[in-house]
Design an enzyme around this catalytic site. Structure first.
Site, PDB file in Angstrom:
ATOM      1  N   SER A  39       0.838  -1.201   0.000  1.00 25.23           N
ATOM      2  CA  SER A  39       0.000   0.000   0.000  1.00 25.23           C
ATOM      3  C   SER A  39       0.868   1.244   0.000  1.00 25.23           C
ATOM      4  CB  SER A  39      -0.866   0.019   1.262  1.00 25.23           C
ATOM      5  OG  SER A  39      -1.532   1.266   1.396  1.00 25.23           O
ATOM      6  N   TYR A  52      -1.952  -1.169  10.630  1.00 25.44           N
ATOM      7  CA  TYR A  52      -2.090  -1.534   9.207  1.00 25.44           C
ATOM      8  C   TYR A  52      -0.862  -1.094   8.403  1.00 25.44           C
ATOM      9  CZ  TYR A  52      -3.982  -1.275   4.417  1.00 25.44           C
ATOM     10  OH  TYR A  52      -4.188  -1.405   3.059  1.00 25.44           O
TER      11      TYR A  52
END
Ligand code: NAD
Ligand code: MG
Length: 297
Positions: free
Chosen positions: A189, A202
């Site tokens: 990401s 995360y």
């Protein structure tokens, strides 16, 4: 419907998402997403780039994984997808699109946060597909929290196990089945480079996935297996309204990147097709950013 192939201004190729207020329990469903996301259902055109391949995509029921599943099938691959029990409806829809492309679809219900379940996923994928040569480690969870003090042991453990431990477990179990020419693709990401303060656990896993990808790539190229990653920017998927973002941030989701809009899952699929196919033979240990201009350095 967007056309993925005619030359056009990418800023207006897909509409501004501008989502209204919505919350779903985790994991979210594509079936409930408003507006619905574009997975290339009406647009992706295959050209035989993955003819005869056998691919497993974790979290292939929805979002980015679903777009990849559709594209892989239209490129000629048989495709297995994993999904969580609550996601059966989404998984069925994607399986039927894979079959409409004339390919075999294998659906595996599994929570990948234990090594035993990861072993079973690989076993069932290999049985159902008759082998395995593409592994897309795409499943992930993202639950926002205001502060590190709000991250419970349970949340920390679950995020780490789902997002990064599972990649170790799935690759370990898959390795005996992967012949030279196989490809492993991990979804990282933009959060690995620009961590949001509300996504601490995360973003940490996404940094780890990048490093895992680079290290594993060096190990496995000695067996003729290529390992790479894709780093998406803000993409309109059920991850976002199921506690992936604070509710009030959802309305402007994606507006902060230079492109000025959120991406659609359909815009991710070609990156995965490229990394899975033999065309990317000299691409090893890379992270391909698909971020609408968000900086990944
Ligand atoms: P999504 O919700 O459609 O897909 C995530 C999938 O992960 C779910 O469908 C679910 O099946 C699976 N999953 C979650 N927990 C699991 C568990 N314990 N066991 C098995 N499967 C589990 O959302 P998405 O945005 O398409 O996410 C796909 C990947 O893309 C994730 O790794 C996510 O971190 C990454 N990503 C998304 C964005 C974005 O903006 N949407 C940006 C960067 C990276
Ligand atoms: Mg899902």
């Amino acid at each position: 419907m967007s056309d993925q192939y005619s030359m056009q201004d990418p800023r207006t190729q897909y509409p501004q998402v501008s989502p209204g207020e919505q919350t779903q329990p985790e994991p979210g469903l594509d079936a409930e997403l408003q507006p619905p996301a574009d997975h290339g259902e009406d647009s992706y055109r295959g050209s035989g780039r993955l003819e005869g391949r056998k691919a497993l995509i974790t979290g292939g029921d929805s979002g980015i994984g679903a777009a990849v599943a559709i594209a892989f099938a239209r490129e000629g691959a048989d495709v297995a997808i994993t999904y969580l029990p609550a996601e059966a409806e989404d998984a069925r829809r994607i399986a039927s699109l894979i079959e409409q492309a004339g390919r075999t679809a294998v659906t595996i219900e599994a929570d990948i946060s234990t090594s035993a379940e990861c072993d079973r996923v690989i076993r069932e994928a290999v049985e159902g597909l008759g082998g395995l040569d593409v592994l897309v480690n795409n499943a992930g969870r993202q639950i926002w929290t205001p502060s590190i003090e709000d991250i419970s042991d349970e949340q920390l453990d679950r995020t780490m196990k789902t997002n990064i431990y599972a990649m170790f477990w799935l690759v370990r179990a898959a390795l005996p089945h992967l012949e030279p020419g196989s490809s492993i693709i991990n979804t990282t990401s933009i959060q690995a480079y620009q961590p949001s303060p509300t996504l601490l656990d995360y973003a940490t896993t996404k940094g780890a996935i990048n490093t895992f990808t680079k290290g594993l790539a060096q190990q496995l190229i000695e067996k003729g297996i290529r390992v790479n990653a894709v780093a998406p920017g803000p993409i309109w998927t059920p991850l976002q309204p199921s506690f992936g973002q604070p509710k009030e941030k959802l309305a402007s989701f994606g507006e902060g990147v230079p492109m000025g809009r959120a991406g659609q899952p359909a815009e991710l699929a070609p990156a995965y097709v490229f990394l899975a196919s033999q065309e990317s033979s000299y691409v090893v240990g890379a992270t391909l950013p698909v971020t609408g201009g968000g900086i990944t350095a």
